[in-house]
Design a protein around this motif. Structure first.
Motif, PDB file in Angstrom:
ATOM      1  N   TRP A 129       4.148  -5.725  -2.894  1.00  0.00           N
ATOM      2  CA  TRP A 129       3.754  -6.036  -2.197  1.00  0.00           C
ATOM      3  C   TRP A 129       2.933  -5.114  -0.754  1.00  0.00           C
ATOM      4  CZ3 TRP A 129       8.889  -6.615  -1.824  1.00  0.00           C
ATOM      5  CH2 TRP A 129       9.679  -6.169  -1.126  1.00  0.00           C
ATOM      6  N   ASN A 130       1.552  -5.969  -0.319  1.00  0.00           N
ATOM      7  CA  ASN A 130       0.944  -4.834   0.622  1.00  0.00           C
ATOM      8  C   ASN A 130       2.277  -5.081   1.722  1.00  0.00           C
ATOM      9  OD1 ASN A 130      -0.387  -3.647   2.518  1.00  0.00           O
ATOM     10  ND2 ASN A 130      -2.269  -4.327   1.407  1.00  0.00           N
ATOM     11  N   THR A 131       2.215  -4.136   2.303  1.00  0.00           N
ATOM     12  CA  THR A 131       2.909  -3.736   4.109  1.00  0.00           C
ATOM     13  C   THR A 131       2.178  -4.226   4.570  1.00  0.00           C
ATOM     14  OG1 THR A 131       2.934  -1.623   3.664  1.00  0.00           O
ATOM     15  CG2 THR A 131       5.200  -2.442   2.949  1.00  0.00           C
ATOM     16  N   ASP A 132       0.967  -4.026   5.147  1.00  0.00           N
ATOM     17  CA  ASP A 132      -0.304  -4.425   5.820  1.00  0.00           C
ATOM     18  C   ASP A 132      -0.584  -6.214   5.805  1.00  0.00           C
ATOM     19  OD1 ASP A 132      -0.331  -2.013   6.664  1.00  0.00           O
ATOM     20  OD2 ASP A 132      -2.658  -2.181   5.428  1.00  0.00           O
ATOM     21  N   THR A 133       0.266  -6.502   5.018  1.00  0.00           N
ATOM     22  CA  THR A 133      -0.099  -8.111   4.582  1.00  0.00           C
ATOM     23  C   THR A 133       0.773  -8.695   4.674  1.00  0.00           C
ATOM     24  OG1 THR A 133      -1.853  -7.939   2.827  1.00  0.00           O
ATOM     25  CG2 THR A 133      -0.780  -9.845   3.015  1.00  0.00           C
ATOM     26  N   TYR A 134       2.027  -8.643   4.477  1.00  0.00           N
ATOM     27  CA  TYR A 134       3.399  -9.067   4.568  1.00  0.00           C
ATOM     28  C   TYR A 134       4.553  -8.120   5.938  1.00  0.00           C
ATOM     29  CZ  TYR A 134       1.170 -11.209   0.388  1.00  0.00           C
ATOM     30  OH  TYR A 134       0.126 -12.098  -0.320  1.00  0.00           O
ATOM     31  N   GLY A 220      -5.522  -0.962  -1.798  1.00  0.00           N
ATOM     32  CA  GLY A 220      -5.497  -2.635  -1.041  1.00  0.00           C
ATOM     33  C   GLY A 220      -6.112  -3.770  -1.317  1.00  0.00           C
ATOM     34  N   GLU A 221      -6.696  -3.732  -2.851  1.00  0.00           N
ATOM     35  CA  GLU A 221      -7.412  -5.061  -3.532  1.00  0.00           C
ATOM     36  C   GLU A 221      -6.668  -5.437  -3.519  1.00  0.00           C
ATOM     37  OE1 GLU A 221     -10.129  -4.827  -7.460  1.00  0.00           O
ATOM     38  OE2 GLU A 221      -9.227  -3.222  -6.754  1.00  0.00           O
ATOM     39  N   VAL A 222      -5.702  -5.480  -3.641  1.00  0.00           N
ATOM     40  CA  VAL A 222      -4.881  -7.470  -4.011  1.00  0.00           C
ATOM     41  C   VAL A 222      -3.682  -7.151  -3.172  1.00  0.00           C
ATOM     42  CG1 VAL A 222      -5.337  -7.530  -6.261  1.00  0.00           C
ATOM     43  CG2 VAL A 222      -3.297  -6.349  -6.237  1.00  0.00           C
ATOM     44  N   ASP A 223      -3.008  -8.178  -3.044  1.00  0.00           N
ATOM     45  CA  ASP A 223      -1.895  -8.349  -2.131  1.00  0.00           C
ATOM     46  C   ASP A 223      -0.758  -8.240  -2.280  1.00  0.00           C
ATOM     47  OD1 ASP A 223      -3.352  -8.948   0.636  1.00  0.00           O
ATOM     48  OD2 ASP A 223      -3.512 -10.670  -0.627  1.00  0.00           O
ATOM     49  N   MET A 224       0.024  -8.442  -4.038  1.00  0.00           N
ATOM     50  CA  MET A 224       0.728  -8.287  -4.815  1.00  0.00           C
ATOM     51  C   MET A 224       0.297  -7.561  -6.106  1.00  0.00           C
ATOM     52  SD  MET A 224       3.224 -11.334  -3.466  1.00  0.00           S
ATOM     53  CE  MET A 224       3.473 -12.541  -2.549  1.00  0.00           C
ATOM     54  N   SER A 225       1.144  -7.109  -6.500  1.00  0.00           N
ATOM     55  CA  SER A 225       1.279  -7.043  -7.566  1.00  0.00           C
ATOM     56  C   SER A 225       2.543  -6.752  -8.517  1.00  0.00           C
ATOM     57  CB  SER A 225       0.654  -5.621  -8.704  1.00  0.00           C
ATOM     58  OG  SER A 225       0.300  -5.091  -9.125  1.00  0.00           O
ATOM     59  N   THR A 226       2.201  -7.032 -10.082  1.00  0.00           N
ATOM     60  CA  THR A 226       3.784  -6.652 -10.509  1.00  0.00           C
ATOM     61  C   THR A 226       3.174  -5.372 -11.187  1.00  0.00           C
ATOM     62  OG1 THR A 226       2.936  -7.169 -12.794  1.00  0.00           O
ATOM     63  CG2 THR A 226       3.845  -8.697 -11.667  1.00  0.00           C
ATOM     64  N   GLY A 227       4.407  -4.744 -11.342  1.00  0.00           N
ATOM     65  CA  GLY A 227       4.225  -3.382 -11.943  1.00  0.00           C
ATOM     66  C   GLY A 227       5.381  -1.576 -12.628  1.00  0.00           C
ATOM     67  N   TRP A 228       4.867  -0.859 -12.446  1.00  0.00           N
ATOM     68  CA  TRP A 228       6.132  -0.995 -12.324  1.00  0.00           C
ATOM     69  C   TRP A 228       6.379   0.499 -11.052  1.00  0.00           C
ATOM     70  CZ3 TRP A 228       2.088   1.316 -16.813  1.00  0.00           C
ATOM     71  CH2 TRP A 228       2.434   0.413 -18.108  1.00  0.00           C
ATOM     72  N   LYS A 241      -0.074   1.288   1.337  1.00  0.00           N
ATOM     73  CA  LYS A 241       1.480   0.546   2.209  1.00  0.00           C
ATOM     74  C   LYS A 241       1.393  -0.069   0.860  1.00  0.00           C
ATOM     75  CE  LYS A 241      -0.637   2.296   5.562  1.00  0.00           C
ATOM     76  NZ  LYS A 241       0.269   3.496   6.217  1.00  0.00           N
ATOM     77  N   VAL A 242       2.992   0.056   0.526  1.00  0.00           N
ATOM     78  CA  VAL A 242       3.466  -0.672  -1.009  1.00  0.00           C
ATOM     79  C   VAL A 242       4.947  -0.680  -0.821  1.00  0.00           C
ATOM     80  CG1 VAL A 242       2.652   1.281  -2.229  1.00  0.00           C
ATOM     81  CG2 VAL A 242       3.047  -1.122  -2.862  1.00  0.00           C
ATOM     82  N   MET A 243       5.611  -2.053  -1.054  1.00  0.00           N
ATOM     83  CA  MET A 243       7.508  -2.031  -1.388  1.00  0.00           C
ATOM     84  C   MET A 243       7.084  -2.585  -2.132  1.00  0.00           C
ATOM     85  SD  MET A 243       8.605  -2.095   3.435  1.00  0.00           S
ATOM     86  CE  MET A 243      10.045  -1.683   2.188  1.00  0.00           C
TER      87      MET A 243
END
Length: 346
Positions: A129-134, A220-228, A241-243
């Motif tokens: 998730w984007n830490t700027d968002t959440y 920052g194109e999306v607020d959440m993503s699945t991925g590796w 800005k990701v956790m």
């Protein structure tokens, strides 16, 4: 006598030249920070140690191998693959059987190799998730990832079936230990697809590569993503800005395979043995946070305790995750992939 001697020497020189010319391999992986990490930790050092010329390419996965094998024009000697894709490709007859008399896996974790593919790293499919968002209080389960009221915002999701169905079922309330039994029928696969359909209006992008899913979060194109996980870690190092969380993540491994009819099969087999050694695998976490498949890599002193604690294969993190079932992928991937693509085009 002199002529015979000269002829013998010439023959020996030709043989030596032929051997030297054969010491090359073409390796295809997925590009981005992942292939860069492989190149720095594995491919380049092994090339120097063995005197093998390595040509690196990026490719689109086993569909490329299938095309080469079916056309009889195989140019790739080694390919990086997801474990499930390799299991299916091996069952299709697209890969050479690996010779474990040459490739030493005596210190590997026992489940991280197969008849057609030898493990190269352990990774996790996570939700990020984007830490700027959440902030730091992002989703902590797949149900949270699906909860657009609690966590409003845009999502990115896998555009291929591998790693796409299991999260949907866990979001739908299926216990991790029951996921693959539910997926063992077309009805179970459809249940997972229906859950993804529920989220589809919030999915801005169905990503198709690790580089893409990392870039989506970095931009920052999306607020959440699945991925590796390793891709997100590298994106964070670059300022994203990701956790992410390992809870309910999919524990999987990437591996190396040899396409059927590879032009340098023998050299490729020896090269796989070389890069499977602990002294190469212990360098991989310096470039990307994926764990080694050779457990001896944890004993060389190169991986410190703090680094080990952040790797997917550490005991604490592994206990939170669902191990990917190669048996399921070998049996169901083709059917599931067709159903998944139909859902994407609806």
């Amino acid at each position: 006598m002199k002529a015979i001697l000269i002829g013998t020497v010439a023959t020996a020189l030709l043989a030596t030249t032929a051997i030297a010319a054969d010491k090359k391999v073409t390796i295809a992986s997925w590009g981005g920070s992942y292939q860069e990490a492989q190149s720095k930790a594995l491919f380049q050092p092994a090339s120097a140690a063995m005197g093998v010329e390595v040509k690196e390419e990026s490719y689109g996965g086993m569909s490329d191998v299938r095309l080469q094998v079916s056309s009889g024009a195989v140019t790739l000697d080694i390919v990086a693959s997801g474990s499930g894709s390799a299991a299916r490709a091996g069952a299709e007859g697209l890969l050479e059987e690996l010779d474990y008399d040459i490739i030493d896996v005596s210190t590997f974790y026992p489940t991280l190799k197969s008849k057609y593919c030898v493990g190269g790293d352990v990774f996790s499919t996570v939700y990020a998730w984007n830490t700027d968002t959440y902030g730091s209080d992002g989703p902590q389960s797949w149900a949270d990832f699906w909860d657009t009221e609690k966590f409003p915002g845009s999502r990115a999701y896998r555009g291929k079936v591998a790693g796409a169905l299991e999260p949907a079922l866990m979001a739908d309330g299926v216990a991790p230990e029951d996921v693959y039994s539910v997926l063992g029928s077309e009805e179970g696969i459809e249940r997972a697809l229906n859950k993804i359909r529920e989220l589809k209006d919030n999915i801005e992008v169905f990503w198709t590569s690790g580089a893409q899913q990392a870039q989506l979060m970095k931009d920052g194109e999306v607020d959440m993503s699945t991925g590796w996980n390793g891709r997100f870690d590298n994106a964070a190092k670059d300022g994203a800005k990701v956790m992410y969380s390992f809870n309910q993540a999919l524990l999987d491994y990437d591996c190396f395979a040899i396409p059927l009819g590879a032009p340098n099969k023998d050299t490729a087999m020896m090269f796989l043995n070389e890069i499977s050694k602990a002294e190469y695998q212990d360098d991989l976490p310096k470039y990307i946070t994926y764990g080694p498949t050779n457990k001896a890599a944890y004993e060389t002193g190169e991986i410190d305790a703090a680094t080990a604690a952040a790797l997917p294969s550490s005991p604490a993190n592994a206990a939170l995750q669902l191990p990917v079932s190669l048996d399921w992928y070998a049996k169901w991937e083709t059917v599931a992939a067709e159903m998944y693509q139909e859902m994407l085009t609806e």
